[in-house]
Design an enzyme around this catalytic site. Structure first.
Site, PDB file in Angstrom:
ATOM      1  N   HIS A 188     123.617 -34.806 -16.917  1.00 30.36           N
ATOM      2  CA  HIS A 188     122.481 -35.336 -17.664  1.00 30.36           C
ATOM      3  C   HIS A 188     121.480 -36.053 -16.762  1.00 30.36           C
ATOM      4  CE1 HIS A 188     124.720 -34.939 -21.695  1.00 30.36           C
ATOM      5  NE2 HIS A 188     124.078 -33.856 -21.350  1.00 30.36           N
ATOM      6  N   ARG A 295     123.366 -16.486 -21.271  1.00 30.83           N
ATOM      7  CA  ARG A 295     124.759 -16.589 -20.791  1.00 30.83           C
ATOM      8  C   ARG A 295     125.575 -17.308 -21.866  1.00 30.83           C
ATOM      9  NH1 ARG A 295     122.242 -17.340 -15.377  1.00 30.83           N
ATOM     10  NH2 ARG A 295     123.320 -15.959 -13.938  1.00 30.83           N
ATOM     11  N   ARG A 331     124.185 -11.675 -23.694  1.00 31.32           N
ATOM     12  CA  ARG A 331     125.266 -11.066 -22.918  1.00 31.32           C
ATOM     13  C   ARG A 331     126.593 -11.437 -23.563  1.00 31.32           C
ATOM     14  NH1 ARG A 331     126.060 -12.583 -16.671  1.00 31.32           N
ATOM     15  NH2 ARG A 331     126.804 -14.563 -17.476  1.00 31.32           N
ATOM     16  N   GLU A 430     126.081  -4.309 -12.139  1.00 30.66           N
ATOM     17  CA  GLU A 430     126.373  -5.353 -11.153  1.00 30.66           C
ATOM     18  C   GLU A 430     127.622  -5.035 -10.324  1.00 30.66           C
ATOM     19  OE1 GLU A 430     126.991  -9.140 -13.110  1.00 30.66           O
ATOM     20  OE2 GLU A 430     127.982  -8.226 -14.823  1.00 30.66           O
ATOM     21  N   ASN A 453     123.516 -11.066  -8.448  1.00 32.40           N
ATOM     22  CA  ASN A 453     124.454 -12.072  -7.929  1.00 32.40           C
ATOM     23  C   ASN A 453     125.804 -11.405  -7.676  1.00 32.40           C
ATOM     24  OD1 ASN A 453     122.304 -13.612  -8.709  1.00 32.40           O
ATOM     25  ND2 ASN A 453     123.328 -14.588 -10.425  1.00 32.40           N
ATOM     26  N   ASP A 454     126.237 -10.602  -8.645  1.00 29.22           N
ATOM     27  CA  ASP A 454     127.502  -9.902  -8.474  1.00 29.22           C
ATOM     28  C   ASP A 454     127.340  -8.620  -7.670  1.00 29.22           C
ATOM     29  OD1 ASP A 454     129.623 -11.396  -9.575  1.00 29.22           O
ATOM     30  OD2 ASP A 454     128.755 -11.103 -11.561  1.00 29.22           O
ATOM     31  N   ARG A 464     131.134 -14.524  -3.572  1.00 24.98           N
ATOM     32  CA  ARG A 464     129.857 -15.249  -3.663  1.00 24.98           C
ATOM     33  C   ARG A 464     130.012 -16.760  -3.540  1.00 24.98           C
ATOM     34  NH1 ARG A 464     128.093 -13.684  -9.876  1.00 24.98           N
ATOM     35  NH2 ARG A 464     127.237 -15.741 -10.241  1.00 24.98           N
ATOM     36  N   CYS A 501     118.324  -9.570 -13.840  1.00 29.57           N
ATOM     37  CA  CYS A 501     118.530 -10.958 -14.252  1.00 29.57           C
ATOM     38  C   CYS A 501     119.290 -11.754 -13.200  1.00 29.57           C
ATOM     39  CB  CYS A 501     119.259 -11.013 -15.594  1.00 29.57           C
ATOM     40  SG  CYS A 501     120.851 -10.182 -15.562  1.00 29.57           S
TER      41      CYS A 501
HETATM   42  C1  PEP Z   1     124.562 -11.592 -11.858  1.00 30.63           C
HETATM   43  O1  PEP Z   1     125.716 -11.307 -11.537  1.00 30.63           O
HETATM   44  O2  PEP Z   1     123.557 -11.310 -11.182  1.00 30.63           O
HETATM   45  C2  PEP Z   1     124.307 -12.344 -13.104  1.00 30.63           C
HETATM   46  C3  PEP Z   1     123.096 -12.545 -13.569  1.00 30.63           C
HETATM   47  O3  PEP Z   1     125.384 -12.821 -13.774  1.00 30.63           O
HETATM   48  P1  PEP Z   1     126.258 -14.102 -13.373  1.00 30.63           P
HETATM   49  O4  PEP Z   1     125.532 -14.827 -12.262  1.00 30.63           O
HETATM   50  O5  PEP Z   1     126.371 -14.901 -14.616  1.00 30.63           O
HETATM   51  O6  PEP Z   1     127.536 -13.476 -12.938  1.00 30.63           O
HETATM   52 MG    MG Z   2     127.316 -11.292 -13.008  1.00 25.41          MG
END
Ligand code: PEP
Ligand code: MG
Length: 584
Positions: A188, A295, A331, A430, A453-454, A464, A501
């Site tokens: 917060h 999410r 999602r 992903e 990201n994945d 990661r 995303c």
């Molecule tokens: C991703 O993997 O790029 C993604 C948006 O999902 P998360 O970061 O929640 O795994």
């Molecule tokens: Mg992901």
């Protein structure tokens, strides 16, 4: 230089004010009768509620009526009105404790429970409950709370932990920055600091013992950096950075609620990644075209048991209503990997990122999946909801999920429960497998969204979250770039929309490449919307194609990222010169 977590951007230059760990003392006194102690508690509770409302109202005045940040304090009112908390306190009083000892014991017990849950959201509850305990014990003892309502200019607050009631009441005009030993991105203190536009670095262990009042200090809230007793040279560098940051912020404000257009006027869809309704309102107020990623696991993480269909329905419906006529991509549950939810019964695995995660969990726990899908489908009657399936690796997973969705639709039809009969079902691309069979998946999906990201983690076989191999983790690796190019091409070939995303959608170096590949939708966190809109506006298709041609002929990540950062820095320098902005 010390490094913590940068949770609210900007440069702060000033002098330390060290806030002692505030832990209200429980006065040792003989309790009165339970009736009198109960009355004392109820009076203290009333005072607490009215003073919290007053703090929240003042905060609203500072931030504007539409801002939802004051809800952080509303949480404390919910907590004190919680039936279980109150009956714990009453039971303590009935067993012969004074009101302050009963409050102290009950709050400590709750804090221990939340602490043991080992999740950032739950740890945040610990800060809330400790703040609540301190304030009520203080009211009962007639003591004074830490008062930061009048501060000298350029104060940098340093504390072990900043509780919401302190952050909300401080003299923000004169606070140049916040540093704390505890707290993270979603604490917060971080939320309030961002709303008040105060640079903040949290999770900086040991800082309180390294500084004293009035020490000069610089903080960089974007990168989480802190410089104690900075040299004249560092001071000069950061004064310049502060000026550039302020100019950039002013400039970004021009992009609020504007259409997202490339330099040569093509419309681009700019959506937001959200974790709940606060993010959703913020994204909409900045003119996002929709939500590219909701999410849902975040609110599963907040509770202590699995949310029911009804509870989920309310959350999705609220988000759909908040996004008005704009699309919202929900999602389905993405847990496992680095996201454990204590009550979901996940067992410890040797390779959690390669294990029972996301769609794999949902297809194994069909009861959980159906509950969520029913809630999403019912909410789709209230807005433009789309369903998105995470971590797809095979065609069968999409087919099975679609079959489950269509069975639920039939059941809703039978019961005459309304839902959007044309709801779109998309696939998050992903994994390397999904990328390699993107042409096959595109035939079974209504849209794609690339989760970089994945995708980066799995393509490069690099965890990661593992610092030892983080040097390898980069979306600019030619393998990841080729994968992205292929996914977009397959989507285009099949005539479906392709979005992104993952964090890379907001990365300045990626923007020309994604425009050139023909990405349809950029979905970024609300704090990146204006910057991304501005960056997109700076590229024409011709320039983006030229840069992309050069990049895609390169053979290493180092070459690609070096070329892109030099190219972008040179353009920025040129632009500043053109606008007559001083550099020194
Ligand atoms: C991703 O993997 O790029 C993604 C948006 O999902 P998360 O970061 O929640 O795994
Ligand atoms: Mg992901």
């Amino acid at each position: 230089m010390l490094k913590g977590i940068g949770t609210s951007g900007g440069i702060g230059i000033g002098h330390v004010l060290l806030i002692e760990d505030f832990n209200a003392e429980v006065i040792d006194r003989q309790p009165e009768t339970p009736d009198i102690e109960r009355k004392r508690f109820l009076e203290a509770k009333d005072t607490f509620v009215s003073s919290t409302k007053e703090i929240a109202a003042n905060l609203k005045e500072k931030l504007g009526a539409g801002d939802k940040t004051a809800l952080v304090l509303q949480n404390q009112i919910y907590l004190i009105n919680d039936q279980e908390l109150e009956s714990g306190i009453t039971e303590g009083i009935n067993n012969g404790l004074s009101a302050e000892n009963a409050v102290d014991a009950t709050c400590r017990m709750y804090a221990d429970i939340f602490r043991s849950m080992d999740s950032e959201v739950m740890n945040q509850r610990v800060a809330d409950i400790e703040d609540l305990r301190n304030r009520i014990v203080n009211i009962l003892g007639g003591g004074q709370c830490t008062d930061l309502s009048s501060l000298p200019p350029d104060t940098i607050i340093v504390a072990s932990e900043l509780h919401p009631s302190i952050t909300a009441t401080m003299d923000t005009e004169h606070v140049a920055g916040i540093i704390a030993e505890k707290g993270g991105e979603t604490s917060h203190a971080a939320i309030l600091a961002r709303a008040l536009e105060i640079p903040a670095v949290l999770s900086l262990k040991g800082i309180c013992s390294r500084v004293k009042d009035n020490d000069p200090v610089i903080i960089d809230g974007e990168y989480g950096e802190v410089f104690l007793n900075p040299s004249g040279k560092t001071l000069k560098i950061y004064e310049k950075k502060r000026r550039i940051y302020a100019e950039r912020n002013e400039e970004l404000k021009r992009y609020i609620d504007k259409a997202t257009l490339t330099g040569d006027g093509s419309k681009v869809c700019l959506a937001a990644n959200i974790g709940g309704d606060k993010d959703c309102s913020k994204a909409m107020s900045l003119g996002a075209d929709g939500v590219g990623l909701f999410r849902t696991e975040f609110f599963f993480l907040e509770g202590v048991s699995m949310p029911t269909e009804e509870q989920q329905f309310e959350v999705y419906k609220k988000a759909a209503v908040l996004s008005k006529d704009k699309f919202i991509t929900i999602r389905t549950l993405d847990i496992g990997g680095d996201k454990d939810i204590p009550y979901m019964g996940l067992v410890k695995e040797n390779n959690p990122f390669l294990g029972y995660r996301a769609i794999r969990y949902c297809l194994g726990r069909v009861d959980v999946f159906i509950t969520q899908l029913r809630a999403i489908l019912r909410a789709s009657a209230y807005g433009k909801i789309r369903i998105m399936l995470p971590l797809i690796t095979t065609v069968e997973e999409v087919q099975t999920a679609r079959k489950i969705i269509s069975d639920i639709c039939k059941d809703l039809d039978r019961k005459e429960i309304p839902y959007d009969k044309n709801i779109q079902v998309g696939v998050m691309v992903e994994t390397p497998s999904a990328s390699l069979i993107a042409d096959l998946l595109a035939k079974r999906a209504d849209f794609f969204s690339i989760g970089t990201n994945d995708l980066t983690q799995y393509t490069l076989a690099v965890d990661r979250g593992n610092e030892n191999v983080s040097y390898l983790y980069s979306v600019y690796n030619p393998s990841v770039l080729r994968s992205i190019r292929n996914i977009i091409a397959c989507g285009k070939e099949a005539g479906i929309e392709v979005g992104m995303c993952g964090e890379a959608a907001a990365s300045p170096g990626m923007i020309p490449l994604l425009l050139s590949f023909g990405l349809d939708e950029f979905s970024v966190s609300p704090s990146k919307i204006l910057e991304t809109r501005k960056n997109i506006a700076s590229w024409t298709k011709e320039e983006a194609d030229k840069v992309t041609g050069t990049v895609m002929a390169m053979e290493s990540e180092k070459e690609v990222s070096g070329y892109l950062s030099d190219y972008i820095a040179a353009r920025e320098e040129l632009r500043r010169k053109k606008e007559g902005k001083a550099d020194g």
